[in-house]
Scaffold this motif. Sequence first.
Motif, PDB file in Angstrom:
ATOM      1  N   ASP A  17       0.823  -1.211   0.000  1.00  8.14           N
ATOM      2  CA  ASP A  17       0.000   0.000   0.000  1.00  8.14           C
ATOM      3  C   ASP A  17       0.860   1.265   0.000  1.00  8.14           C
ATOM      4  OD1 ASP A  17      -1.840   2.039   0.388  1.00  8.14           O
ATOM      5  OD2 ASP A  17      -2.986   0.935   1.876  1.00  8.14           O
ATOM      6  N   TYR A  19      -0.026   4.208   0.579  1.00 10.28           N
ATOM      7  CA  TYR A  19      -0.505   5.203   1.543  1.00 10.28           C
ATOM      8  C   TYR A  19      -0.046   4.920   2.968  1.00 10.28           C
ATOM      9  CZ  TYR A  19      -3.785   6.473  -2.199  1.00 10.28           C
ATOM     10  OH  TYR A  19      -4.347   6.860  -3.397  1.00 10.28           O
ATOM     11  N   ASP A  90      -4.496   2.472   4.278  1.00  7.66           N
ATOM     12  CA  ASP A  90      -4.814   3.582   3.375  1.00  7.66           C
ATOM     13  C   ASP A  90      -5.730   4.618   4.011  1.00  7.66           C
ATOM     14  OD1 ASP A  90      -6.917   1.812   3.419  1.00  7.66           O
ATOM     15  OD2 ASP A  90      -7.153   1.663   1.245  1.00  7.66           O
ATOM     16  N   ASP A 121     -10.603  10.825  -1.199  1.00  8.13           N
ATOM     17  CA  ASP A 121     -10.271  10.045  -2.386  1.00  8.13           C
ATOM     18  C   ASP A 121      -8.784   9.712  -2.410  1.00  8.13           C
ATOM     19  OD1 ASP A 121      -8.941  12.338  -3.254  1.00  8.13           O
ATOM     20  OD2 ASP A 121     -10.465  12.890  -4.722  1.00  8.13           O
ATOM     21  N   GLY A 122      -8.325   9.178  -3.513  1.00  7.10           N
ATOM     22  CA  GLY A 122      -6.937   8.757  -3.611  1.00  7.10           C
ATOM     23  C   GLY A 122      -5.933   9.876  -3.457  1.00  7.10           C
ATOM     24  N   ARG A 123      -6.355  11.101  -3.712  1.00  5.52           N
ATOM     25  CA  ARG A 123      -5.471  12.254  -3.574  1.00  5.52           C
ATOM     26  C   ARG A 123      -5.634  12.982  -2.243  1.00  5.52           C
ATOM     27  NH1 ARG A 123      -5.784  15.100  -9.592  1.00  5.52           N
ATOM     28  NH2 ARG A 123      -5.028  13.282 -10.776  1.00  5.52           N
ATOM     29  N   THR A 127     -14.501  13.927   0.006  1.00  9.31           N
ATOM     30  CA  THR A 127     -15.659  13.732  -0.864  1.00  9.31           C
ATOM     31  C   THR A 127     -16.961  13.603  -0.079  1.00  9.31           C
ATOM     32  OG1 THR A 127     -15.266  11.336  -0.892  1.00  9.31           O
ATOM     33  CG2 THR A 127     -14.265  12.656  -2.658  1.00  9.31           C
ATOM     34  N   ARG A 202     -10.399   6.252   3.194  1.00  7.62           N
ATOM     35  CA  ARG A 202      -9.993   6.549   1.826  1.00  7.62           C
ATOM     36  C   ARG A 202     -10.671   5.593   0.837  1.00  7.62           C
ATOM     37  NH1 ARG A 202      -5.550   9.493   0.473  1.00  7.62           N
ATOM     38  NH2 ARG A 202      -4.553   8.990   2.471  1.00  7.62           N
ATOM     39  N   TRP A 203     -11.393   6.192  -0.121  1.00  8.37           N
ATOM     40  CA  TRP A 203     -12.040   5.419  -1.173  1.00  8.37           C
ATOM     41  C   TRP A 203     -11.274   5.659  -2.477  1.00  8.37           C
ATOM     42  CZ3 TRP A 203     -16.118   1.991  -0.840  1.00  8.37           C
ATOM     43  CH2 TRP A 203     -16.631   1.532  -2.055  1.00  8.37           C
ATOM     44  N   HIS A 204     -10.656   4.597  -3.002  1.00  7.61           N
ATOM     45  CA  HIS A 204      -9.829   4.768  -4.194  1.00  7.61           C
ATOM     46  C   HIS A 204      -9.888   3.502  -5.038  1.00  7.61           C
ATOM     47  CE1 HIS A 204      -6.479   2.314  -2.454  1.00  7.61           C
ATOM     48  NE2 HIS A 204      -7.018   2.739  -1.329  1.00  7.61           N
ATOM     49  N   GLU A 205      -9.449   3.598  -6.267  1.00  6.27           N
ATOM     50  CA  GLU A 205      -9.581   2.499  -7.223  1.00  6.27           C
ATOM     51  C   GLU A 205      -8.768   1.270  -6.849  1.00  6.27           C
ATOM     52  OE1 GLU A 205      -8.680   3.898 -11.113  1.00  6.27           O
ATOM     53  OE2 GLU A 205     -10.494   5.122 -11.281  1.00  6.27           O
TER      54      GLU A 205
END
Length: 241
Positions: A17, A19, A90, A121-123, A127, A202-205
């Motif tokens: 990971d 993060y 993450d 988000d990922g950055r 959100t 964190r919500w990311h792809e």
Amino acid sequence: MIAGNPKVSIVIPFYNDPYIREAVESALAQTYSNVEVIVVDDGSTEHADLLKPYLGTISYLGKRNGGTASALNHGFRYASGDYVAWLSSDDFFYPDKIKRQLEAMQKVDAWIGHTGFDVVDGRGKYTQVGIIPPRTAHDLLRSFKSSNPINGCTVMMRKELFKRIGLFNEHQRYTHDLDYWYRVMLAGYPVHLTPEPLIAYRWHEGMGTVQHQNVIEQETKALFRHYEHRWSMYLKQLGIR
């Protein structure tokens, strides 16, 4: 009630990971001072080098890859704290997370508790903010008929509860948390809510929830069926419809 200044172990399962640094730094930056930070490396093949600057201040446990449940079990068994908290690699805690949640839980002598959370988000862009699970005990219990309202990374529990309930089910690859909450509550331990966002989720792809969505849905439905009868009987005993 655990008196004095109880020690809290923050367990961070980690697997490839990028993060991980943000998670570790948030754990180390807690305003509550009596914490230990445990990172369980679940057989990572990349990004483990990001942990090198922290090896003098965290406990770093390596193991063969076995999934999040196995990493949590490994970390919780090793933990020396009176309480254990789970932080995904993450996500990140806000500075007062442990302090505020511990104070709230101790006021009512709770064995396990959860909190609200925000979503990034990922950055790292926010959100959603201020997501609070069902506030009343009855509403929380009703929601378990068809959902998992508890974000695992908001959870803190007494180490003794982990000893009593037992290990996370490592065969539940993606729903070990939901299975554990059922087991905790059916054993008679209510889950206390601190109704404020104390972590960023964190919500990311790249997250497992996105990558394995279909498998998770199947596993979740199977778990609901598994607990359906016992949960209905439990709610009936409590007078909850």
